[in-house]
Design a protein around this motif. Structure first.
Motif, mmCIF file in Angstrom:
data_model
loop_
_atom_site.group_PDB
_atom_site.id
_atom_site.type_symbol
_atom_site.label_atom_id
_atom_site.label_comp_id
_atom_site.label_asym_id
_atom_site.label_seq_id
_atom_site.Cartn_x
_atom_site.Cartn_y
_atom_site.Cartn_z
ATOM 1 N N VAL A 31 -3.969 -3.212 21.562
ATOM 2 C CA VAL A 31 -3.544 -3.134 22.939
ATOM 3 C C VAL A 31 -4.717 -3.586 23.785
ATOM 4 C CG1 VAL A 31 -2.736 -1.611 24.761
ATOM 5 C CG2 VAL A 31 -1.983 -1.234 22.435
ATOM 6 N N PRO A 32 -4.651 -4.606 24.585
ATOM 7 C CA PRO A 32 -3.489 -5.480 24.678
ATOM 8 C C PRO A 32 -3.389 -6.393 23.457
ATOM 9 C CG PRO A 32 -5.227 -6.321 26.076
ATOM 10 C CD PRO A 32 -5.727 -5.018 25.493
ATOM 11 N N ALA A 33 -2.170 -6.783 23.148
ATOM 12 C CA ALA A 33 -1.948 -7.671 22.006
ATOM 13 C C ALA A 33 -2.515 -9.049 22.344
ATOM 14 C CB ALA A 33 -0.462 -7.779 21.702
ATOM 15 N N ASP A 34 -3.149 -9.647 21.383
ATOM 16 C CA ASP A 34 -3.635 -11.007 21.558
ATOM 17 C C ASP A 34 -3.179 -11.848 20.375
ATOM 18 O OD1 ASP A 34 -5.283 -10.251 19.459
ATOM 19 O OD2 ASP A 34 -7.074 -10.096 20.681
ATOM 20 N N GLN A 35 -3.484 -13.127 20.369
ATOM 21 C CA GLN A 35 -3.036 -14.019 19.301
ATOM 22 C C GLN A 35 -3.512 -13.534 17.945
ATOM 23 O OE1 GLN A 35 -0.654 -15.764 19.613
ATOM 24 N NE2 GLN A 35 -1.068 -17.781 20.431
ATOM 25 N N GLU A 36 -4.767 -13.114 17.848
ATOM 26 C CA GLU A 36 -5.296 -12.676 16.561
ATOM 27 C C GLU A 36 -4.658 -11.356 16.130
ATOM 28 O OE1 GLU A 36 -9.592 -12.335 14.468
ATOM 29 O OE2 GLU A 36 -9.060 -13.938 15.828
ATOM 30 N N GLY A 37 -4.481 -10.419 17.080
ATOM 31 C CA GLY A 37 -3.892 -9.124 16.771
ATOM 32 C C GLY A 37 -2.442 -9.238 16.350
ATOM 33 N N ALA A 38 -1.716 -10.202 16.918
ATOM 34 C CA ALA A 38 -0.296 -10.375 16.594
ATOM 35 C C ALA A 38 -0.102 -10.800 15.150
ATOM 36 C CB ALA A 38 0.337 -11.391 17.531
ATOM 37 N N ARG A 39 -1.123 -11.418 14.542
ATOM 38 C CA ARG A 39 -1.011 -11.859 13.154
ATOM 39 C C ARG A 39 -1.421 -10.772 12.165
ATOM 40 N NH1 ARG A 39 -3.335 -16.807 15.316
ATOM 41 N NH2 ARG A 39 -5.343 -16.067 14.601
ATOM 42 N N GLU A 40 -1.894 -9.621 12.650
ATOM 43 C CA GLU A 40 -2.340 -8.554 11.768
ATOM 44 C C GLU A 40 -1.157 -7.970 10.991
ATOM 45 O OE1 GLU A 40 -4.477 -4.252 12.164
ATOM 46 O OE2 GLU A 40 -5.105 -5.867 13.486
ATOM 47 N N THR A 41 -1.387 -7.650 9.731
ATOM 48 C CA THR A 41 -0.346 -7.092 8.885
ATOM 49 C C THR A 41 0.103 -5.729 9.410
ATOM 50 O OG1 THR A 41 -1.351 -8.187 7.001
ATOM 51 C CG2 THR A 41 0.215 -6.431 6.531
ATOM 52 N N GLN A 42 1.398 -5.492 9.381
ATOM 53 C CA GLN A 42 1.954 -4.217 9.833
ATOM 54 C C GLN A 42 1.885 -3.182 8.713
ATOM 55 O OE1 GLN A 42 2.799 -3.986 13.115
ATOM 56 N NE2 GLN A 42 2.087 -6.081 13.156
ATOM 57 N N ALA A 43 1.975 -1.927 9.057
ATOM 58 C CA ALA A 43 1.931 -0.834 8.080
ATOM 59 C C ALA A 43 3.324 -0.621 7.502
ATOM 60 C CB ALA A 43 1.391 0.434 8.719
ATOM 61 N N ILE A 44 3.712 -1.474 6.563
ATOM 62 C CA ILE A 44 4.994 -1.341 5.877
ATOM 63 C C ILE A 44 4.707 -0.636 4.558
ATOM 64 C CG2 ILE A 44 6.925 -2.552 4.827
ATOM 65 C CD1 ILE A 44 6.470 -4.750 6.951
ATOM 66 N N LYS A 45 5.326 0.508 4.350
ATOM 67 C CA LYS A 45 5.037 1.351 3.189
ATOM 68 C C LYS A 45 6.303 1.653 2.402
ATOM 69 C CE LYS A 45 1.084 3.663 5.300
ATOM 70 N NZ LYS A 45 0.486 4.975 5.596
ATOM 71 N N PHE A 46 6.107 2.322 1.273
ATOM 72 C CA PHE A 46 7.207 2.738 0.424
ATOM 73 C C PHE A 46 7.107 4.246 0.188
ATOM 74 C CE2 PHE A 46 6.374 -1.659 -0.534
ATOM 75 C CZ PHE A 46 7.632 -2.225 -0.535
ATOM 76 N N ALA A 47 8.197 4.969 0.440
ATOM 77 C CA ALA A 47 8.290 6.395 0.126
ATOM 78 C C ALA A 47 9.078 6.494 -1.178
ATOM 79 C CB ALA A 47 9.010 7.150 1.235
ATOM 80 N N TRP A 48 8.634 7.360 -2.079
ATOM 81 C CA TRP A 48 9.305 7.499 -3.367
ATOM 82 C C TRP A 48 9.437 8.976 -3.703
ATOM 83 C CZ3 TRP A 48 6.481 10.243 -6.864
ATOM 84 C CH2 TRP A 48 5.106 10.309 -6.652
ATOM 85 N N ARG A 49 10.402 9.274 -4.573
ATOM 86 C CA ARG A 49 10.531 10.642 -5.091
ATOM 87 C C ARG A 49 10.926 10.570 -6.554
ATOM 88 N NH1 ARG A 49 15.854 12.897 -1.939
ATOM 89 N NH2 ARG A 49 17.208 11.165 -2.443
ATOM 90 N N CYS A 50 10.374 11.481 -7.326
ATOM 91 C CA CYS A 50 10.566 11.505 -8.776
ATOM 92 C C CYS A 50 11.647 12.517 -9.128
ATOM 93 C CB CYS A 50 9.253 11.868 -9.462
ATOM 94 S SG CYS A 50 9.378 12.016 -11.255
ATOM 95 N N ARG A 51 12.645 12.079 -9.856
ATOM 96 C CA ARG A 51 13.719 12.997 -10.277
ATOM 97 C C ARG A 51 13.311 13.823 -11.490
ATOM 98 N NH1 ARG A 51 18.520 12.563 -7.299
ATOM 99 N NH2 ARG A 51 18.471 10.665 -6.075
ATOM 100 N N SER A 52 12.224 13.429 -12.170
ATOM 101 C CA SER A 52 11.768 14.184 -13.340
ATOM 102 C C SER A 52 11.024 15.455 -12.952
ATOM 103 C CB SER A 52 10.857 13.323 -14.216
ATOM 104 O OG SER A 52 11.565 12.247 -14.761
ATOM 105 N N CYS A 53 10.063 15.336 -12.012
ATOM 106 C CA CYS A 53 9.249 16.505 -11.665
ATOM 107 C C CYS A 53 9.402 16.958 -10.215
ATOM 108 C CB CYS A 53 7.775 16.230 -11.969
ATOM 109 S SG CYS A 53 6.978 15.062 -10.846
ATOM 110 N N GLY A 54 10.080 16.160 -9.378
ATOM 111 C CA GLY A 54 10.304 16.541 -7.991
ATOM 112 C C GLY A 54 9.214 16.097 -7.030
ATOM 113 N N ALA A 55 8.171 15.447 -7.533
ATOM 114 C CA ALA A 55 7.094 14.982 -6.656
ATOM 115 C C ALA A 55 7.586 13.837 -5.783
ATOM 116 C CB ALA A 55 5.897 14.529 -7.495
ATOM 117 N N SER A 56 6.872 13.592 -4.696
ATOM 118 C CA SER A 56 7.156 12.446 -3.840
ATOM 119 C C SER A 56 5.858 11.991 -3.218
ATOM 120 C CB SER A 56 8.199 12.782 -2.773
ATOM 121 O OG SER A 56 7.700 13.773 -1.897
ATOM 122 N N GLY A 57 5.882 10.810 -2.637
ATOM 123 C CA GLY A 57 4.675 10.298 -2.010
ATOM 124 C C GLY A 57 4.948 8.999 -1.292
#
Length: 132
Positions: A31-57
């Motif tokens: 903030v403010p967004a600039d040309q270089e900042g607009a190309r920065e990778t976004q925080a795209i993540k994966f949530a998972w859960r295990c049916r064997s032990c019940g853990a998630s992360g």
């Protein structure tokens, strides 16, 4: 993932005593967004859960989400959800914030994934309130 619900278009958030209507999430982290900042990778993540032990992360890698880091079992594709961790929310510049919290709008809550990896232990509650 609650932030996505809170920042969803139409949801209202209270900040500094004013209620703002979200027009969507902020995708770039500068903030403010600039040309270089607009190309920065976004925080795209994966949530998972295990049916064997019940853990998630959560992880940044689909490959890491495919194996439970608690028990080593394989995680099925249906138990992996991709999500975006937003930097913030944006507002419509032509809509004024208000201070009437009695008419605040929310997006419906979905059933959460909850995981606790430590042993359960009792919490001592003080007679006058609060935790010991």
């Amino acid at each position: 993932m609650a932030a996505l619900r809170e920042y969803a278009p139409g949801a209202e958030l209270v900040m500094d005593g004013l209620v703002y209507r979200s027009a969507g999430i902020t995708l770039n982290w500068h903030v403010p967004a600039d040309q270089e900042g607009a190309r920065e990778t976004q925080a795209i993540k994966f949530a998972w859960r295990c049916r064997s032990c019940g853990a998630s992360g959560t992880t940044m890698s689909l490959k890491l989400a495919s194996t439970c880091d608690a028990c080593g079992a394989g995680v099925e594709a249906k138990d992996i959800q991709q999500f975006l961790e937003p930097a913030g929310f944006s507002v419509d510049f032509y809509e004024e914030p208000h201070n009437d919290v009695t008419r605040q709008q929310f997006v419906p809550v979905e059933r959460p994934w909850i995981s606790a990896r430590e042993d359960w232990s009792p919490c001592r509650i003080r007679p006058w309130g609060g935790f010991a």
